[in-house]
Scaffold this motif. Sequence first.
Motif, PDB file in Angstrom:
ATOM      1  N   LYS A  17     -17.160  22.030  32.647  1.00 27.47           N
ATOM      2  CA  LYS A  17     -17.243  21.716  31.225  1.00 27.47           C
ATOM      3  C   LYS A  17     -16.752  22.872  30.375  1.00 27.47           C
ATOM      4  O   LYS A  17     -15.965  22.697  29.452  1.00 27.47           O
ATOM      5  CB  LYS A  17     -18.700  21.381  30.858  1.00 27.47           C
ATOM      6  CG  LYS A  17     -18.931  19.900  30.600  1.00 27.47           C
ATOM      7  CD  LYS A  17     -20.348  19.661  30.124  1.00 27.47           C
ATOM      8  CE  LYS A  17     -20.785  18.240  30.423  1.00 27.47           C
ATOM      9  NZ  LYS A  17     -22.222  18.067  30.254  1.00 27.47           N
ATOM     10  N   ILE A  18     -17.236  24.073  30.719  1.00 28.31           N
ATOM     11  CA  ILE A  18     -16.864  25.258  29.933  1.00 28.31           C
ATOM     12  C   ILE A  18     -15.366  25.521  30.037  1.00 28.31           C
ATOM     13  O   ILE A  18     -14.676  25.741  29.044  1.00 28.31           O
ATOM     14  CB  ILE A  18     -17.674  26.496  30.407  1.00 28.31           C
ATOM     15  CG1 ILE A  18     -19.139  26.334  30.000  1.00 28.31           C
ATOM     16  CG2 ILE A  18     -17.087  27.776  29.821  1.00 28.31           C
ATOM     17  CD1 ILE A  18     -20.063  27.326  30.659  1.00 28.31           C
ATOM     18  N   VAL A  19     -14.844  25.461  31.265  1.00 29.41           N
ATOM     19  CA  VAL A  19     -13.413  25.715  31.468  1.00 29.41           C
ATOM     20  C   VAL A  19     -12.580  24.677  30.738  1.00 29.41           C
ATOM     21  O   VAL A  19     -11.584  25.000  30.078  1.00 29.41           O
ATOM     22  CB  VAL A  19     -13.076  25.724  32.984  1.00 29.41           C
ATOM     23  CG1 VAL A  19     -11.577  25.732  33.203  1.00 29.41           C
ATOM     24  CG2 VAL A  19     -13.718  26.927  33.652  1.00 29.41           C
ATOM     25  N   MET A  20     -13.019  23.409  30.817  1.00 32.77           N
ATOM     26  CA  MET A  20     -12.266  22.333  30.156  1.00 32.77           C
ATOM     27  C   MET A  20     -12.275  22.509  28.641  1.00 32.77           C
ATOM     28  O   MET A  20     -11.261  22.311  27.981  1.00 32.77           O
ATOM     29  CB  MET A  20     -12.852  20.962  30.521  1.00 32.77           C
ATOM     30  CG  MET A  20     -12.598  20.536  31.944  1.00 32.77           C
ATOM     31  SD  MET A  20     -10.853  20.480  32.358  1.00 32.77           S
ATOM     32  CE  MET A  20     -10.422  18.922  31.587  1.00 32.77           C
ATOM     33  N   THR A  21     -13.440  22.884  28.108  1.00 26.92           N
ATOM     34  CA  THR A  21     -13.528  23.099  26.665  1.00 26.92           C
ATOM     35  C   THR A  21     -12.601  24.231  26.245  1.00 26.92           C
ATOM     36  O   THR A  21     -11.860  24.126  25.261  1.00 26.92           O
ATOM     37  CB  THR A  21     -14.975  23.452  26.259  1.00 26.92           C
ATOM     38  OG1 THR A  21     -15.855  22.529  26.886  1.00 26.92           O
ATOM     39  CG2 THR A  21     -15.146  23.415  24.761  1.00 26.92           C
ATOM     40  N   PHE A  22     -12.628  25.309  27.039  1.00 33.34           N
ATOM     41  CA  PHE A  22     -11.808  26.478  26.735  1.00 33.34           C
ATOM     42  C   PHE A  22     -10.318  26.131  26.772  1.00 33.34           C
ATOM     43  O   PHE A  22      -9.573  26.360  25.823  1.00 33.34           O
ATOM     44  CB  PHE A  22     -12.143  27.581  27.749  1.00 33.34           C
ATOM     45  CG  PHE A  22     -11.393  28.853  27.528  1.00 33.34           C
ATOM     46  CD1 PHE A  22     -11.670  29.653  26.426  1.00 33.34           C
ATOM     47  CD2 PHE A  22     -10.397  29.251  28.417  1.00 33.34           C
ATOM     48  CE1 PHE A  22     -10.966  30.834  26.217  1.00 33.34           C
ATOM     49  CE2 PHE A  22      -9.689  30.425  28.207  1.00 33.34           C
ATOM     50  CZ  PHE A  22      -9.977  31.211  27.111  1.00 33.34           C
ATOM     51  N   LEU A  23      -9.902  25.528  27.893  1.00 37.91           N
ATOM     52  CA  LEU A  23      -8.489  25.167  28.037  1.00 37.91           C
ATOM     53  C   LEU A  23      -8.074  24.127  26.997  1.00 37.91           C
ATOM     54  O   LEU A  23      -6.988  24.182  26.438  1.00 37.91           O
ATOM     55  CB  LEU A  23      -8.214  24.645  29.451  1.00 37.91           C
ATOM     56  CG  LEU A  23      -8.269  25.681  30.575  1.00 37.91           C
ATOM     57  CD1 LEU A  23      -8.007  25.014  31.915  1.00 37.91           C
ATOM     58  CD2 LEU A  23      -7.258  26.795  30.331  1.00 37.91           C
ATOM     59  N   GLY A  24      -8.992  23.186  26.755  1.00 34.20           N
ATOM     60  CA  GLY A  24      -8.697  22.133  25.782  1.00 34.20           C
ATOM     61  C   GLY A  24      -8.472  22.697  24.388  1.00 34.20           C
ATOM     62  O   GLY A  24      -7.574  22.262  23.669  1.00 34.20           O
ATOM     63  N   THR A  25      -9.292  23.692  24.031  1.00 27.24           N
ATOM     64  CA  THR A  25      -9.129  24.322  22.725  1.00 27.24           C
ATOM     65  C   THR A  25      -7.782  25.015  22.624  1.00 27.24           C
ATOM     66  O   THR A  25      -7.072  24.878  21.623  1.00 27.24           O
ATOM     67  CB  THR A  25     -10.249  25.362  22.488  1.00 27.24           C
ATOM     68  OG1 THR A  25     -11.505  24.751  22.787  1.00 27.24           O
ATOM     69  CG2 THR A  25     -10.241  25.857  21.063  1.00 27.24           C
ATOM     70  N   ILE A  26      -7.415  25.737  23.675  1.00 32.81           N
ATOM     71  CA  ILE A  26      -6.121  26.436  23.663  1.00 32.81           C
ATOM     72  C   ILE A  26      -4.976  25.433  23.558  1.00 32.81           C
ATOM     73  O   ILE A  26      -4.078  25.579  22.740  1.00 32.81           O
ATOM     74  CB  ILE A  26      -5.960  27.311  24.927  1.00 32.81           C
ATOM     75  CG1 ILE A  26      -6.953  28.483  24.864  1.00 32.81           C
ATOM     76  CG2 ILE A  26      -4.539  27.830  25.049  1.00 32.81           C
ATOM     77  CD1 ILE A  26      -6.938  29.346  26.096  1.00 32.81           C
ATOM     78  N   MET A  27      -5.057  24.368  24.374  1.00 34.58           N
ATOM     79  CA  MET A  27      -3.978  23.377  24.352  1.00 34.58           C
ATOM     80  C   MET A  27      -3.910  22.680  23.001  1.00 34.58           C
ATOM     81  O   MET A  27      -2.834  22.452  22.460  1.00 34.58           O
ATOM     82  CB  MET A  27      -4.176  22.356  25.477  1.00 34.58           C
ATOM     83  CG  MET A  27      -3.906  22.949  26.848  1.00 34.58           C
ATOM     84  SD  MET A  27      -3.684  21.718  28.126  1.00 34.58           S
ATOM     85  CE  MET A  27      -5.291  21.039  28.261  1.00 34.58           C
ATOM     86  N   GLY A  28      -5.077  22.378  22.461  1.00 32.77           N
ATOM     87  CA  GLY A  28      -5.114  21.738  21.143  1.00 32.77           C
ATOM     88  C   GLY A  28      -4.483  22.613  20.078  1.00 32.77           C
ATOM     89  O   GLY A  28      -3.722  22.137  19.232  1.00 32.77           O
ATOM     90  N   ALA A  29      -4.765  23.915  20.154  1.00 36.96           N
ATOM     91  CA  ALA A  29      -4.199  24.838  19.174  1.00 36.96           C
ATOM     92  C   ALA A  29      -2.687  24.935  19.337  1.00 36.96           C
ATOM     93  O   ALA A  29      -1.941  24.906  18.363  1.00 36.96           O
ATOM     94  CB  ALA A  29      -4.838  26.217  19.326  1.00 36.96           C
ATOM     95  N   VAL A  30      -2.243  25.039  20.602  1.00 33.41           N
ATOM     96  CA  VAL A  30      -0.809  25.175  20.860  1.00 33.41           C
ATOM     97  C   VAL A  30      -0.059  23.938  20.364  1.00 33.41           C
ATOM     98  O   VAL A  30       1.028  24.026  19.805  1.00 33.41           O
ATOM     99  CB  VAL A  30      -0.554  25.398  22.376  1.00 33.41           C
ATOM    100  CG1 VAL A  30       0.916  25.218  22.710  1.00 33.41           C
ATOM    101  CG2 VAL A  30      -1.030  26.783  22.782  1.00 33.41           C
ATOM    102  N   ILE A  31      -0.677  22.760  20.545  1.00 32.84           N
ATOM    103  CA  ILE A  31      -0.021  21.538  20.089  1.00 32.84           C
ATOM    104  C   ILE A  31      -0.212  21.364  18.590  1.00 32.84           C
ATOM    105  O   ILE A  31       0.699  20.957  17.879  1.00 32.84           O
ATOM    106  CB  ILE A  31      -0.569  20.305  20.844  1.00 32.84           C
ATOM    107  CG1 ILE A  31      -0.230  20.430  22.331  1.00 32.84           C
ATOM    108  CG2 ILE A  31       0.001  19.021  20.283  1.00 32.84           C
ATOM    109  CD1 ILE A  31      -0.954  19.436  23.209  1.00 32.84           C
ATOM    110  N   GLY A  32      -1.409  21.699  18.106  1.00 29.55           N
ATOM    111  CA  GLY A  32      -1.727  21.414  16.708  1.00 29.55           C
ATOM    112  C   GLY A  32      -1.062  22.332  15.705  1.00 29.55           C
ATOM    113  O   GLY A  32      -0.628  21.880  14.651  1.00 29.55           O
ATOM    114  N   LEU A  33      -0.966  23.619  16.042  1.00 27.24           N
ATOM    115  CA  LEU A  33      -0.427  24.570  15.064  1.00 27.24           C
ATOM    116  C   LEU A  33       0.999  24.248  14.613  1.00 27.24           C
ATOM    117  O   LEU A  33       1.283  24.308  13.424  1.00 27.24           O
ATOM    118  CB  LEU A  33      -0.523  25.999  15.605  1.00 27.24           C
ATOM    119  CG  LEU A  33      -1.942  26.588  15.562  1.00 27.24           C
ATOM    120  CD1 LEU A  33      -1.963  27.989  16.160  1.00 27.24           C
ATOM    121  CD2 LEU A  33      -2.489  26.612  14.140  1.00 27.24           C
TER     122      LEU A  33
END
Lengths: 164, 218
Positions: A17-33
């Motif tokens: 869960k923690i790893v997924m949240t962490f990676l998901g946040t990074i991926m979301g930022a990379v796509i979202g920014l």
Amino acid sequence: MSQNPSSSTIDRQGFVKIVMTFLGTIMGAVIGLPFINYFISPSLKGEANEDWIALGALENYPIGEPTLFNFTKTKVNGWEKTSHSYGVFVLREAGGKVTAYSNVCTHLSCRVNWQEEHKQYHCPCHDAAFDIHGNVLSGPPPRPLDEYQTKIEEGNLYIHLLEG
Amino acid sequence: MENVFDWFNERLGLTEIYETVLDRKVPKVNWWFTLGSASLFLAIMQGVTGIMLSVYYVPSPDHAYDSVNYIMTGVQFGWLVRGIHHWGASLLVVAVFIHMLRVFFYGAYKYPREFTWVTGSILLVLTLGMGFTGYLLPWNQRSFWATMVGTEIVGTAPGVGGFIMRILRGGTDLSAVTLARFFSMHIWILPAVAMLVVGTHLYMVIRLGISHIPQEDE
């Protein structure tokens, strides 16, 4: 699931869960920014509404007589280009003083003409008159002709154009 | 946090929705069965990037080409957004088509899923329609002449061809009217219909479940 809740170790599920949240946040930022940038990028361009306009060598302007200098300036907003034409009366005086007046009448934006025989600016629209320094002599204009800030560099005259 | 979720869950039935939509029982299947989801994902991407393109795009002959050019060169990451929309469109057609072939060759269109197949066929046509109308929007030489040819082909249909061609073009010529109506078709009419049909399609997939891979003795 039968884990002791007071234990400080994390189980496999918690780790994932923690790893997924962490990676998901990074991926979301990379796509979202980039997408946020896409929206706001035209707003990031600074104020381009001021500029020093070169009016040529100072000697070209006769002393004591306002001389008209015309120029056009192109503005680009997105894919749209707009050209504005400007007229500036340059008055060079004997003491070395240089002033630049806009030829736009302060009443309803008609273009004024210099009449050498009367030593005054005349607006053809409503018969307004300004003296050589742009002060209102007669007619409806509410204020004197607008004046541009000037500077002289290496014998060349520049005026400070502000839009807005 | 848990209390907040419970409060909403009790009222909205989120767990039930999750179980019905995502926790369905499925037979043992293979990678070909992912193409429906892939199509849905691509369609959503097209929707998102399409909405983003509409921030700068102007559907008028005076501005269409320049505004697309501006997206490509003047807007940060404009090339990315348009690139995704451009390649996503081709990819969506490919995904939808292979999805159809999979359903066809596995015989998944048979009872009780005939109507799912019908809605899928409508979606295929809608996808191609989106591709056709979207192709004109950059208003460059290629898109102009491609639309000229495309509508001309419609015009060759016997009897009603000329009439349909004039409806498509909004007159006898390919003009500003054509661009405006292709834009409207592309971003409003076709997506609205597609959303309804996708909804029906998915409802039926969820209601009926998916078919298993045909066995040798069937």
